[in-house]
Design a protein around this motif. Structure first.
Motif, PDB file in Angstrom:
ATOM      1  N   SER A  65     -28.394  31.208   9.986  1.00  0.00           N
ATOM      2  CA  SER A  65     -28.716  32.577   9.687  1.00  0.00           C
ATOM      3  C   SER A  65     -27.417  33.099  10.846  1.00  0.00           C
ATOM      4  O   SER A  65     -27.109  33.858  10.536  1.00  0.00           O
ATOM      5  CB  SER A  65     -30.070  32.640  10.683  1.00  0.00           C
ATOM      6  N   VAL A  66     -27.107  32.229  11.561  1.00  0.00           N
ATOM      7  CA  VAL A  66     -26.077  32.950  12.730  1.00  0.00           C
ATOM      8  C   VAL A  66     -24.721  33.141  12.111  1.00  0.00           C
ATOM      9  O   VAL A  66     -23.862  33.246  11.757  1.00  0.00           O
ATOM     10  CB  VAL A  66     -26.185  31.678  14.088  1.00  0.00           C
ATOM     11  N   ILE A  67     -24.308  32.054  11.278  1.00  0.00           N
ATOM     12  CA  ILE A  67     -23.487  31.902  10.497  1.00  0.00           C
ATOM     13  C   ILE A  67     -23.068  32.807   9.666  1.00  0.00           C
ATOM     14  O   ILE A  67     -21.979  33.379   9.186  1.00  0.00           O
ATOM     15  CB  ILE A  67     -22.981  30.206   9.759  1.00  0.00           C
ATOM     16  N   ALA A  73     -21.306  39.932   9.339  1.00  0.00           N
ATOM     17  CA  ALA A  73     -20.914  41.395  10.485  1.00  0.00           C
ATOM     18  C   ALA A  73     -18.855  41.472  10.205  1.00  0.00           C
ATOM     19  O   ALA A  73     -18.451  42.524  10.194  1.00  0.00           O
ATOM     20  CB  ALA A  73     -20.868  40.671  11.851  1.00  0.00           C
ATOM     21  N   ILE A  74     -18.246  40.590  10.153  1.00  0.00           N
ATOM     22  CA  ILE A  74     -17.275  40.424   9.569  1.00  0.00           C
ATOM     23  C   ILE A  74     -16.945  40.985   8.930  1.00  0.00           C
ATOM     24  O   ILE A  74     -15.562  41.964   8.689  1.00  0.00           O
ATOM     25  CB  ILE A  74     -16.383  39.027  10.185  1.00  0.00           C
ATOM     26  N   GLY A  75     -17.376  41.028   7.996  1.00  0.00           N
ATOM     27  CA  GLY A  75     -17.113  41.491   6.732  1.00  0.00           C
ATOM     28  C   GLY A  75     -17.479  43.095   6.735  1.00  0.00           C
ATOM     29  O   GLY A  75     -16.383  43.643   5.968  1.00  0.00           O
ATOM     30  N   ALA A 110     -28.657  34.332  17.359  1.00  0.00           N
ATOM     31  CA  ALA A 110     -27.708  35.416  18.422  1.00  0.00           C
ATOM     32  C   ALA A 110     -27.716  35.489  17.201  1.00  0.00           C
ATOM     33  O   ALA A 110     -27.290  36.856  17.981  1.00  0.00           O
ATOM     34  CB  ALA A 110     -26.435  34.328  18.471  1.00  0.00           C
ATOM     35  N   GLY A 111     -27.697  36.034  16.160  1.00  0.00           N
ATOM     36  CA  GLY A 111     -27.563  36.718  14.909  1.00  0.00           C
ATOM     37  C   GLY A 111     -28.598  37.723  14.796  1.00  0.00           C
ATOM     38  O   GLY A 111     -28.255  38.665  13.613  1.00  0.00           O
ATOM     39  N   ASP A 112     -29.504  37.739  14.828  1.00  0.00           N
ATOM     40  CA  ASP A 112     -31.064  38.318  14.819  1.00  0.00           C
ATOM     41  C   ASP A 112     -30.732  39.757  15.477  1.00  0.00           C
ATOM     42  O   ASP A 112     -30.731  39.939  16.167  1.00  0.00           O
ATOM     43  CB  ASP A 112     -32.193  37.631  15.657  1.00  0.00           C
ATOM     44  N   SER A 113     -31.002  40.396  14.631  1.00  0.00           N
ATOM     45  CA  SER A 113     -30.921  42.197  14.428  1.00  0.00           C
ATOM     46  C   SER A 113     -32.005  42.889  14.173  1.00  0.00           C
ATOM     47  O   SER A 113     -32.473  42.192  12.819  1.00  0.00           O
ATOM     48  CB  SER A 113     -29.291  42.466  14.207  1.00  0.00           C
TER      49      SER A 113
END
Length: 127
Positions: A65-67, A73-75, A110-113
């Motif tokens: 999920s973080v990956i 995000a990079i996109g 860490a990628g949760d939003s």
């Protein structure tokens, strides 16, 4: 979040708490969201500690999920920079009134939003 706040006049006032030095935070928010209110919680992160925020586990820092969130995000053009503060520190999201925490969101990884526009409706249901 900025778009959600702008779209909803009933959105509660937002205060960011960050781990950087006050001048670094001021520079960041001047570029990203000049109207934002923010305070530095350094050194020692007393506010993070008072709200019970902990460091992420290895599983919270690096999983599929973080990956996927990182690639998304990079996109969008959000390229990771040099870490400020403790990169293992998990974030928190709180609705506070006076001295009472009325609602909190625990981040899963860490990628949760959250979906920022949906938060006021969640608060009304849970407060």
């Amino acid at each position: 979040m900025r778009a959600a706040v702008a779209a909803n006049s009933n959105y509660p006032p937002v205060l960011f708490v960050h781990m950087g030095a006050p001048d670094a935070g001021a520079g960041f928010f001047a570029d990203m969201w000049p109207q934002a209110r923010a305070i530095a919680d350094a050194p020692g992160l007393p506010l993070y500690r008072a709200f019970g925020l902990e460091k992420g586990t290895p599983a919270q820092m690096m999983n599929l999920s973080v990956i996927a969130c990182s690639v998304r995000a990079i996109g969008k053009g959000n390229i990771p920079g040099k870490p400020v503060g403790d990169p293992l520190q998990m974030p928190g999201l709180f609705l506070v009134q006076g001295r009472r925490v009325l609602w909190q969101r625990d981040y899963k990884h860490a990628g949760d939003s959250p979906v920022w526009a949906d938060l006021p409706a969640q608060w009304l249901l849970n407060v």
